[in-house]
Design an enzyme around this catalytic site. Structure first.
Site, PDB file in Angstrom:
ATOM      1  N   GLY A 219       0.815  -1.208   0.000  1.00 20.59           N
ATOM      2  CA  GLY A 219       0.000   0.000   0.000  1.00 20.59           C
ATOM      3  C   GLY A 219       0.843   1.249   0.000  1.00 20.59           C
ATOM      4  N   SER A 220       0.290   2.318   0.533  1.00 16.46           N
ATOM      5  CA  SER A 220       0.942   3.627   0.487  1.00 16.46           C
ATOM      6  C   SER A 220       2.087   3.725   1.478  1.00 16.46           C
ATOM      7  CB  SER A 220      -0.078   4.730   0.792  1.00 16.46           C
ATOM      8  OG  SER A 220      -0.450   4.687   2.167  1.00 16.46           O
ATOM      9  N   ALA A 221       3.020   4.634   1.187  1.00 11.98           N
ATOM     10  CA  ALA A 221       4.144   4.869   2.096  1.00 11.98           C
ATOM     11  C   ALA A 221       3.647   5.369   3.450  1.00 11.98           C
ATOM     12  CB  ALA A 221       5.116   5.864   1.472  1.00 11.98           C
TER      13      ALA A 221
ATOM     14  N   ALA B 230       0.838   4.706   5.072  1.00 11.05           N
ATOM     15  CA  ALA B 230       0.341   3.604   5.900  1.00 11.05           C
ATOM     16  C   ALA B 230       1.474   2.668   6.306  1.00 11.05           C
ATOM     17  CB  ALA B 230      -0.743   2.838   5.147  1.00 11.05           C
ATOM     18  N   GLY B 231       2.401   2.402   5.387  1.00  7.84           N
ATOM     19  CA  GLY B 231       3.517   1.525   5.704  1.00  7.84           C
ATOM     20  C   GLY B 231       4.415   2.086   6.791  1.00  7.84           C
TER      21      GLY B 231
ATOM     22  N   GLU C 294       5.686  -3.156   1.215  1.00  6.47           N
ATOM     23  CA  GLU C 294       5.862  -2.750  -0.187  1.00  6.47           C
ATOM     24  C   GLU C 294       5.024  -1.508  -0.383  1.00  6.47           C
ATOM     25  OE1 GLU C 294       5.515  -1.598  -3.535  1.00  6.47           O
ATOM     26  OE2 GLU C 294       4.023  -3.171  -3.835  1.00  6.47           O
TER      27      GLU C 294
ATOM     28  N   CYS D 153       2.175   0.458  -8.369  1.00  2.00           N
ATOM     29  CA  CYS D 153       3.275   0.970  -7.548  1.00  2.00           C
ATOM     30  C   CYS D 153       4.529   1.161  -8.388  1.00  2.00           C
ATOM     31  CB  CYS D 153       3.540   0.043  -6.376  1.00  2.00           C
ATOM     32  SG  CYS D 153       3.802  -1.676  -6.824  1.00  2.00           S
TER      33      CYS D 153
END
Length: 467
Positions: free
Chosen positions: A204-206, A208-209, A227, A261
């Site tokens: 997902g998104s940076a 959230a990561g 990722e 991505c």
């Protein structure tokens, strides 16, 4: 909490359900995981192959569901279903190669061995752009290794997540071993934080990561694979094949409506190529068909995932123009009630401080640079590092490009999104935490255990004893 999923291309309701109970789901997973881990590997592999056959049996309705819930063209949804099926054999090979059993040299005529154990209960947090293929790329390796899995699909694609999970059950995987938990961000957060969860596998998104990484920083015992996308560059240096170069750029930037991505976000062109290439790129971009998934003729791309995403991308295009960007191909939206966007190309050369963000959609920024070295420097001008491509140049140029670029995927005369499932998939910087997926997913689904073994104890102490 009731959840509703609608078709982005039409606004029609496609699925309705309720959020799951995190504690109950974790309890069922913990109860099921030991028997699954003790099952012989050959039996787990056989069940994965039965799962692949279940997906194959339902391939066309599965593809239609993916197309409806994501808005991507039917032809592309079919390729996603094929990737789900293909992931099984790739994962079986990867497990044998990356985490197989080995006999080692040992002293004292005993046996030394290397084996791998599953972590236990794994949480898979799936994205909406490839709602079957990307979570499946975590789930299958995790199951082969002997883990139980709780899969929380994106709240934007719950119907696909539920369909995928049913295929595992139809293939014979016990319901407690693979569970689909519906819910929003709160459900994901509760799963990540739970003490009885042994691993978190996220795509997902940076943003959230990073939140997941921060939350688990004090818990090194929990495996975390992230990722997180990229602000990916595609560099063009001298090449006489302009039509193919333009097609490679379009494939990189606008496949899946730019919602990959690995999609190219920045096109970096050396000065000698700029005036030759840009008209070719503009002409091809303006020919792309944007339409609903089942349209005839088939569209190149569909809509983005929802109106919120479309609004953000439209606003970003206007904001970039306000900071000095010059439109080459304007972004257009034919219906404000639906998230269809035409692909856009914008000359961002004169923007002094280009935002280093992942604009997740069909928006390509072009940057003109003096020479090849300047192009490499500009390509590396990002905190991300997932994918990068070079178009044109010599083998020596590519060797230089490969050695200097900070990215986990580096291609030559191929799109940025041309990654092989038989290779690792991941990046550096804000793109990942050095836990690449695809062929290397086996690495984070099991941990190595070294042993020295003898059937009977045999030991003596030859020094330091009183006589």
């Amino acid at each position: 909490m009731e959840l509703v999923s609608t078709e982005p291309a039409t606004g029609a309701e496609i699925w309705r359900g309720t959020a799951g109970n995190v504690e109950d789901t974790i309890g069922r997973g913990r109860e099921a995981m030991r028997d699954w881990a003790r099952m012989p590997l050959a039996q787990r592999i056989e069940l994965m192959r039965r799962f692949a056959n279940a997906v194959r049996k339902h391939a066309e309705p599965f593809a239609e569901l993916i197309a409806r819930e994501t808005g991507k063209p039917l032809w592309e949804a079919r390729t996603e279903v094929e990737a789900v099926i293909g992931k099984v054999e790739i994962s079986i090979t990867a497990y044998a190669e990356r985490t197989g059993q080995k006999k080692l040299n040992s002293a004292l005529q005993g046996t030394a061995a290397l084996r791998h154990k599953p972590h236990g209960l794994m949480v898979v947090l799936g994205p909406y752009n490839f709602p079957a293929h990307l979570p499946n790329g975590h789930i299958v390796p995790a199951l082969i290794a002997g883990n139980a899995v709780i899969f929380k699909p994106s709240e934007k694609t719950p119907a696909v997540g539920e369909f995928l999970t049913r295929c595992f059950h139809e293939g014979g995987v016990p319901e407690g071993v693979v569970q689909c938990l519906h819910g929003g961000a709160d459900a994901g957060k509760a799963l990540v934080e739970h003490a009885l969860v042994d691993g978190v596998l996220f795509t997902g998104s940076a943003r959230a990561g990073i939140a997941i990484n921060r939350k688990l920083a004090s818990n090194p015992g929990k495996i975390v694979a992230l990722e997180m996308g990229g602000n990916n560059p595609i560099v063009v240096t001298d090449t006489p094949i302009l039509a193919d170069a333009a097609a490679t750029i379009v494939q990189s930037a606008f496949t899946t409506a730019g919602q990959r991505c690995t999609a190219a976000r920045r096109l970096i062109v050396v000065d000698s190529m700029f005036d030759k290439l840009i008209p070719e790129l503009k002409k091809l971009t303006e020919r792309l068909i944007v339409d609903e998934p089942f349209a005839d003729p088939q569209p190149f791309m569909g809509c983005v995932i929802d109106n919120g995403a479309a609004d953000l991308l439209s606003e970003s295009f206007v904001a970039l123009m306000g900071r000095g960007g010059k439109p080459i191909v304007h972004m257009k939206r034919k219906d404000e009630k639906l998230p269809f966007l035409s692909p856009a190309v914008l000359d961002a050369t004169d923007i002094k401080e280009r935002p280093d963000i992942e604009l997740f959609g069909p928006l390509l920024q072009v940057i003109r640079v003096a020479d090849f070295d300047a192009a490499i420097a500009e390509a590396n001008n990002t905190r991300y590092g997932l994918s990068a491509s070079l178009i044109g140049g010599s083998p020596q140029d590519f060797e230089h490009f490969w050695s200097e670029i900070r990215a986990g995927i580096v291609n030559w005369n191929r799109p940025t999104n041309g990654a092989s499932s038989a290779a690792p998939f991941g990046g550096v910087g804000l793109s990942g935490n050095h836990r690449p997926a695809a062929f290397y997913a086996a690495d984070y689904c099991a941990y190595p255990v070294a042993s020295t073994e003898m059937e009977q104890p045999r030991a003596s102490i030859g020094i330091g004893l009183k006589s």
